[in-house]
Write an enzyme that holds these catalytic residues in place. Structure first.
Site, PDB file in Angstrom:
ATOM      1  N   CYS A   1     -12.519   2.031  16.757  1.00  0.00           N
ATOM      2  CA  CYS A   1     -11.452   1.036  16.668  1.00  0.00           C
ATOM      3  C   CYS A   1     -10.627   0.897  17.933  1.00  0.00           C
ATOM      4  CB  CYS A   1     -10.571   1.291  15.437  1.00  0.00           C
ATOM      5  SG  CYS A   1      -9.354   2.575  15.582  1.00  0.00           S
TER       6      CYS A   1
ATOM      7  N   GLY B   1      -5.159   0.854  14.738  1.00  0.00           N
ATOM      8  CA  GLY B   1      -5.575   0.774  13.341  1.00  0.00           C
ATOM      9  C   GLY B   1      -5.213   1.976  12.503  1.00  0.00           C
TER      10      GLY B   1
ATOM     11  N   MET C   1      -8.556  -5.268  16.264  1.00  0.00           N
ATOM     12  CA  MET C   1     -10.012  -5.128  16.246  1.00  0.00           C
ATOM     13  C   MET C   1     -10.781  -6.368  16.694  1.00  0.00           C
ATOM     14  SD  MET C   1     -10.182  -2.149  15.719  1.00  0.00           S
ATOM     15  CE  MET C   1      -8.571  -1.443  15.799  1.00  0.00           C
TER      16      MET C   1
ATOM     17  N   LYS D   1       0.839  -1.203   0.000  1.00  0.00           N
ATOM     18  CA  LYS D   1       0.000   0.000   0.000  1.00  0.00           C
ATOM     19  C   LYS D   1       0.873   1.251   0.000  1.00  0.00           C
ATOM     20  CE  LYS D   1      -2.250  -0.756   3.900  1.00  0.00           C
ATOM     21  NZ  LYS D   1      -2.087  -2.149   4.257  1.00  0.00           N
TER      22      LYS D   1
END
Lengths: 754, 84, 168, 288
Positions: free
Chosen positions: A170, A374, A337, A81
């Site tokens: 989160c 997160g 999570m 990414k």
């Protein structure tokens, strides 16, 4: 392109190649500086790991990206990414001018028009309906400076505690867990523990995909040290599973009894650290103190066999996991999570801490109960910066009058302006918006219309009330409902600080000017505040450093002291791990123990016989909680026989506003899918790639099936990223009573072939 | 137009002869033999495909070459083209 | 000799699953397009006239659309150019090859696209040290999904077709 | 209905031909849209799971592979039964090449009406030699030559490619050359001598297959010498004379033309009652 430039690249290539075998070629070093490209230090915009990135700029354009070799977190490595992250700056979906909705359509406007409209509308709402009719919904991706400015405007000037952010969705349970067990938020150790531990205990985390660089470090460490064990508790066979020595697959939402049973085995088989318990641990049930013996009695019910039955696992595995945990000299727990996004998220967090407290595996190198975050700045801007409805900057709480006064003083506002009662948490906030109790909302750098659980329930509120969205990308599910959309500068186009999972605050350089008319969020808020009449409070902020320097004064003397982390220092160093009480302080590796300035400053009698002192607790003792085992809010039943769970993929991030603009990443994973166990697929006659309908009590979704043995039978997994296949129309918006974090991870669903 | 910095590993027997053979490739530039069996070289190619082809070709055709190991690849220009 | 030249220019095409050896395939295939038309993914297209005698034969360009191994095409082949009695795992369209010079994990960038999408999951492609992809030729079916999903341009993993003129 | 068709053979045939032309594009379009009940080209089709293969290609594959591939043999049953009963009716009613060639011929006649080719029935040996040559070609080159010479398959596959890929192949050039040659020469040589598909189908014609018969006693054209039937024949055959087979593909154009005259021509199976010698009929008339 000139011949010179090509020659330059050639000599660089030769120098690099030579360097790889430890040779320096004569005459190449000097040439390295002849290039017109400059490298700039920043931090990854994606997950909470906090990888260092170097951005290459030429001719006022970002042209290259590489991992920052000097950064201790990623040591030059990146995930796929991030490898394409710089191209997001030039995405076709970048929003470059303010938009105002007129007759249901967004039309371009000038900044002055847009801000005047927002200011007058907000002032009108504030006057007619009171300050609590306004709300701010922020983000764990916003910089600390941005959250700080919004916090000051809404709390200190407008006078409402309706300030919340997506970290509620989160990290809230991890906050609750840390506060309840240790008395202070955020982990005790850092990533350094990864290379020092004997056992990794991974619960509810798909580290390989959600935190790839942490996973890489973990894997490389294990490869070098095969004796290191990895125990995983997760209902899904994720890519992380590949490295596990033991993997326990509980039914989604039923892992609490497993951890209780592990605690019981640890106690019964003598793996506990009696001395540690005696000196620094207290016991409590849900609301009152109990004794160690009472805790043992409580655990009677959680024999491995009983827990195995509740969670539908093998009792032997629980015993094995407990023994591995007990036998390991040091242990590092990590979760994300899978534990947090649950109606019993805080409890689940407590139970992981329990294991560490009982065995004394805390406060020493290699041992930690380490929550993975997160978002890149959920820890920094929101948890530390006070971006949730019940907290204030510097780990302060709204309910404390002294805390309010301290903050108000720095802000230069009357202390009574900040209400004493906490504001509305995320789900309540959007509920109020839908009911019309909140009439105006400012959404910063997040996409709630896509990311809220049971999302479709909250769309009418966003549509009907006055919604302002500050975003870098357009359109998104949320901007569709916005009355005003403000173009925000993107990563690389603004300066600021991100605080990652390991309490490390890192500075990000502004590399290029914002696209089009886009502006930095903090200055948008400043100018809005001035237009609303708060010139006195806001006119002074001229640079990012102005804001940061004011913010760090609020951390002075707190457990998260950032006084020493000035811009001058942050620009040079690869981040600082707080507490950093002075400019010559190197940062703190372990909290509550020797080396932590707050521990060191304690009077000797308090430290007597204690290697750790939990100064967030009145007696300095961390708490082991006897939390009853409780299943999910919506258990499966005959009508909805499947447990639906959601999560991330390696190649994409959140609601695709960023990764969705990169063709290469879309190529890798072009669309959503529902992972279905082959056994279930066979029963229902579903083949790979078939369209299936997943239905819950809240909505239904048509989505291609991916028949794979990752989810266990009776479980469906759908990634959260795509708007076209928005899994959040299915998820449940029930929240943890403590942390108010919704239970994304478990709800009951039914499944059929489309 | 990628440029790659590579290490060409030789068997160490006759590096001079390997260097001589490498001269025949017009887009290969050598930067000396180091540590007995490592030739630092730069490949200047039109495309990544050609780059790969060149590495394969050298591995297969040049006697005494054990392997070609890229250490650095510059794709900047290719990337710019992709962006445009 | 003219014909020989005209007929022999021919790339190593990726053929649909179950294809008989290349020489026989060219003879058997009557270019009826049925495999192309039954394919729900439209991954098959006919080879162009510049490919000599392979003109009109079915080809999979995996980088564009790979074969998802639905196995719908072999049964419709009327001439046995595609063997009908073939199982998904026994398909050998080719073998994927990784170019380490461009493959991201070898450059320190974490990427698992090929590994994650491989239909012979965890068998045909495994991760060495959980990071570096490795192809196992004995398991690889050559479907090209890895080549399709590779985020690098050009793909760092390419299926080398097993269709060769010289082997029978 | 049946009698209407028999009375208006040419109109019916034109409708069938144009429908097939349209289907060449409609079926691939439906395939793209996900309907795969009917797939394929005139090389080979599959309708609702029943495979059909062009017999010529079947023979070519069998010859090249020297293997009795059973599914292939099963797939030619339907076209063979059709050929056995109705002759080369595929060529006249379905083949898109013939349709286009017929229209090309009509266009040519319209442009220069005097260049009509004299109708005559060529010697049978020409056809057999041509057919043999084609299959020899495939064997000599050990290459499926027939595939590229099968105009119906080539046209349908090109239509499919156009729909699927939006592009055409160079194969289409072959078709253009052939049809141009036919127009220039003015003879329908391809369908008569060269087409491997038609040749193969006519091999399976028997004495009992559908055929054109001529009843000289009814012919009224003899007096005026107009011979509409000869002018109507798209292949420039003379249906009043013997030896129109194996060239005639039972299109029925001559019969249609004869409807306006003496109705001397008719399409019959051999066992049908109408097929009687003219002399016999005359006797019956006298006696009756």
């Amino acid at each position: 392109m000139t011949v010179n430039r090509r020659d330059f690249i050639k000599s660089t290539a030769a120098a690099m190649a030579a360097a790889s075998i430890g040779v320096t070629l004569p005459g190449t070093e000097r040439k390295l500086f002849a290039d017109t490209m400059t490298w700039h230090k920043t931090v990854c915009r994606y997950c909470g790991v906090g990888c260092g990135i170097m951005l290459g700029k030429r001719d006022n354009k970002v042209v290259a990206i590489k991992g920052d070799k000097e950064n201790t977190i990623n040591q030059g490595h990146l995930c796929v990414k991030a490898f394409f992250l710089h191209r997001v700056i030039y995405a076709k979906t970048r929003l470059t001018q303010p938009l105002i909705k007129k007759n249901g359509k967004h039309v371009p406007a000038t900044w002055d028009e847009a801000l005047t409209l927002v200011a007058s509308k907000f002032n009108e709402i504030r006057q007619t309906h009171g300050p609590d009719a306004l709300a701010f919904y922020g983000s764990g991706q916003a910089e600390t400076e941005e959250t700080y400015m919004a916090n000051k405007l809404f709390r200190g000037c407008i006078g409402t505690n309706n300030v919340d952010g997506n970290p509620r969705l989160c990290m809230a349970s991890a906050v609750g867990g840390y506060l309840a067990s240790f008395g202070k938020d955020e982990p005790i150790g850092t990533y350094e523990d990864i290379e020092k531990t004997d056992l990794f205990f991974l619960v509810g985390t798909n580290t390989a995909e959600a935190h790839p660089i942490v996973f890489k470090r973990l894997v490389e460490y294990k490869n070098r040290n095969p004796q290191v064990k990895i125990v995983i508790i997760d209902p899904r066979k994720t890519p992380t599973d590949q490295i596990a020595d033991l993997h326990i697959f509980p039914q989604p939402g039923y892992d609490l009894p497993v951890m209780h049973a592990m605690a019981k085995v640890l106690i019964d088989e003598g793996y506990i650290d009696e001395d540690y318990i005696q000196n620094q641990v207290a016991f409590a049930d849900n609301d009152k103190a109990i004794t160690f013996d009472e805790f043992k009695t409580f655990l009677e019910a959680y024999t491995p066999e009983a827990a195995a039955k509740m969670a539908n696992v093998d009792a032997k595995d629980i015993v094995k996991a407990a023994r591995l945990f007990g036998q390991a000299k040091t242990a590092m727990s990590m979760w994300t999570m899978g534990l947090n996004q649950r109606t019993r998220g805080v409890w689940a967090n407590n139970l992981v801490h329990n294991l560490h407290l009982l065995t004394g595996k805390l406060g020493v190198p290699g041992s930690d109960s380490f929550s993975l975050t997160g978002q890149p700045n959920a820890c920094g801007g929101v948890r530390e910066g006070g971006g949730l409805s019940h907290i204030l900057p510097g780990h302060r709480v709204v309910g404390n009058a002294d805390h309010r006064a301290a903050v108000a003083k720095v802000w230069g506002v009357p202390a009574e302006r900040i209400p004493a009662a906490p504001g509305k948490h995320t789900v309540a906030m959007f509920e109020a918006l839908t009911k019309g109790e909140i009439k105006g909302m400012y959404v910063l750098c997040t996409n709630p219309a896509h990311s809220l659980p049971n999302a479709s329930k909250y769309w009418p509120g966003m549509r009907d009330q006055f919604l302002v969205v500050a975003e870098s990308f357009y359109p998104s599910a949320t901007t569709d409902y916005a009355d005003v959309v403000l173009p925000a500068a993107f990563w690389g186009e603004k300066e600021g600080v991100y605080g990652c999972t390991e309490r490390r605050s890192q500075h990000m350089e502004k590399v290029v000017e914002p696209m089009g008319e886009a502006r930095w969020d903090a200055f948008i808020i400043r100018d809005l505040a001035i237009k609303m009449g708060f010139e006195k409070e806001f006119a002074k902020y001229q640079t990012a450093e102005d804001i940061w320097s004011e913010y760090i004064t609020l951390t002075k003397g707190t457990d998260m002291d950032l006084t020493g982390a000035t811009y001058a220092r942050l620009k040079k160093e690869r981040g600082l791990v707080w507490p950093v009480p002075s400019e010559d302080h190197p940062g703190t590796y372990k909290r509550f123990t020797k080396g932590d300035p707050l521990y060191d400053a304690l009077p000797a009698e308090k430290k007597q016989g204690r290697r750790m002192y939990f100064y967030g607790k009145p007696d300095g003792r961390a708490t082991v909680f006897a939390r009853p085992a409780k299943g999910p809010e919506e258990p499966v039943d005959a009508e909805y026989p499947f447990a639906l769970t959601t999560g991330r993929l390696l190649e994409h991030w959140h609601t695709l506003t960023m990764t969705g603009t990169i063709p290469e990443l879309n190529r890798a994973v072009p669309k959503a899918f529902a992972e279905i166990n082959p056994e279930d697929a066979r029963k229902l006659g579903i083949a790979d790639h078939d369209l299936v309908v997943v239905e819950t009590r809240r909505g239904k979704l048509e989505i291609p099936a991916r028949v794979i043995d990752r989810p266990m039978a009776g479980t469906i997994f759908i990634p959260m990223h795509w708007r076209e296949w928005m899994v959040n129309v299915l998820t449940i918006d029930a929240v943890d009573p403590g942390s108010k974090e919704p239970e994304y991870k478990v709800c009951a669903a039914k499944l059929r072939k489309a | 137009m990628p440029i790659a910095g590579v290490i060409i590993q030789t068997d160490g027997n006759d590096n001079g002869q390997v260097l001589e053979q490498l001269q025949a490739f017009k887009n290969v530039y050598t930067y000396g033999v180091h540590k007995g069996n490592s030739i630092v070289a730069v490949f200047d190619c039109e495309s990544s495909k050609e780059l790969k082809g060149l590495a394969d070709q050298i591995t297969e055709q040049v006697q005494g070459v054990m392997g070609v190991y890229p250490a650095y690849v510059n794709y900047e220009d290719e990337m710019e083209q992709a962006q445009e | 000799m003219f014909f020989e030249k005209l007929f022999s220019y021919h790339e190593k095409f990726l053929r649909p699953p179950g294809a008989v050896p290349e020489k026989e395939f060219i003879d058997r295939c009557i270019r009826c397009r049925k495999c192309q038309q039954i394919c729900p993914y439209q991954c098959i297209s006919p080879a162009g006239a510049l490919h000599g005698d392979a003109m009109g034969t079915p080809v999979i360009q995996a980088r564009e659309i790979p074969c998802y191994l639905c196995m719908k095409c072999p049964p419709v082949c009327p001439t046995g150019a595609l063997k009908t009695d073939i199982q998904k795992a026994d398909v050998r369209m080719g073998v994927a090859r990784i170019d380490r010079a461009t493959c991201l994990p070898f450059q320190g960038i974490i990427c698992r696209a090929c590994y994650e999408n491989c239909p012979i999951y965890r068998e045909a492609i495994t991760l060495d040290q959980e990071i570096y992809p490795v192809v196992h030729p004995e398991k690889c079916v050559g479907c090209g999904i890895c080549e399709h999903v590779c985020p690098i341009e050009p793909s760092a993993i390419v299926v080398e077709s097993s269709a060769s003129r010289n082997e029978d | 209905m049946k009698s209407w068709i028999l009375r208006n053979l040419t109109i019916t045939r034109r409708i069938a031909q144009l429908t097939i032309l349209a289907m060449m594009f409609i079926i691939p379009y439906l395939n793209v849209k996900g309907f795969t009940g009917v797939i394929g080209t005139f090389y080979s089709m599959e309708m609702m799971g029943i495979p059909i293969v062009d017999p010529a290609l079947c023979i070519q594959t069998l010859a090249l592979m020297r293997e009795l591939y059973v599914p292939l043999l099963l797939a030619v049953i339907i076209p063979l039964l059709a050929a056995l009963a109705l002759g080369r009716i595929f060529c006249s009613w379905a083949c898109p090449f013939n349709t286009l060639a017929e229209y090309a011929q009509m266009l040519r006649l319209k442009l220069s009406p005097n260049k009509r080719i004299q109708a005559h029935n060529p010697a049978q040996i020409g056809h057999y030699l041509a057919t043999l040559c084609l299959f020899m070609l495939a064997l000599v080159f050990t290459f499926p030559v027939i595939t590229f010479l099968s105009m119906p398959g080539l046209l349908t596959s090109q239509a499919a490619d156009l729909v699927f890929l939006g592009s055409l192949g160079l194969e289409l050039g072959l078709f253009l050359i052939i049809i141009l040659a036919e127009v220039v020469i003015g003879s329908r040589f391809w369908c008569k001598y060269a087409c491997p598909v038609g040749a193969t189908l006519s091999v399976f014609r028997t004495g009992a297959s559908l055929k054109v018969t001529f009843d000289a006693s009814k012919c009224t054209c003899q007096k005026t010498e107009i011979y509409d039937c000869q002018k109507a024949c798209p292949l420039s055959l003379n249906p009043r004379k013997k030896g129109i087979y194996p060239y005639c593909y039972n299109c029925g154009a001559c019969i249609d033309a004869c409807q306006r005259n003496g109705r001397a021509l008719s399409l019959v199976f051999i066992h049908q009652k109408e097929h009687v010698k003219p002399l016999q009929r005359k006797m019956e008339e006298v006696n009756g």
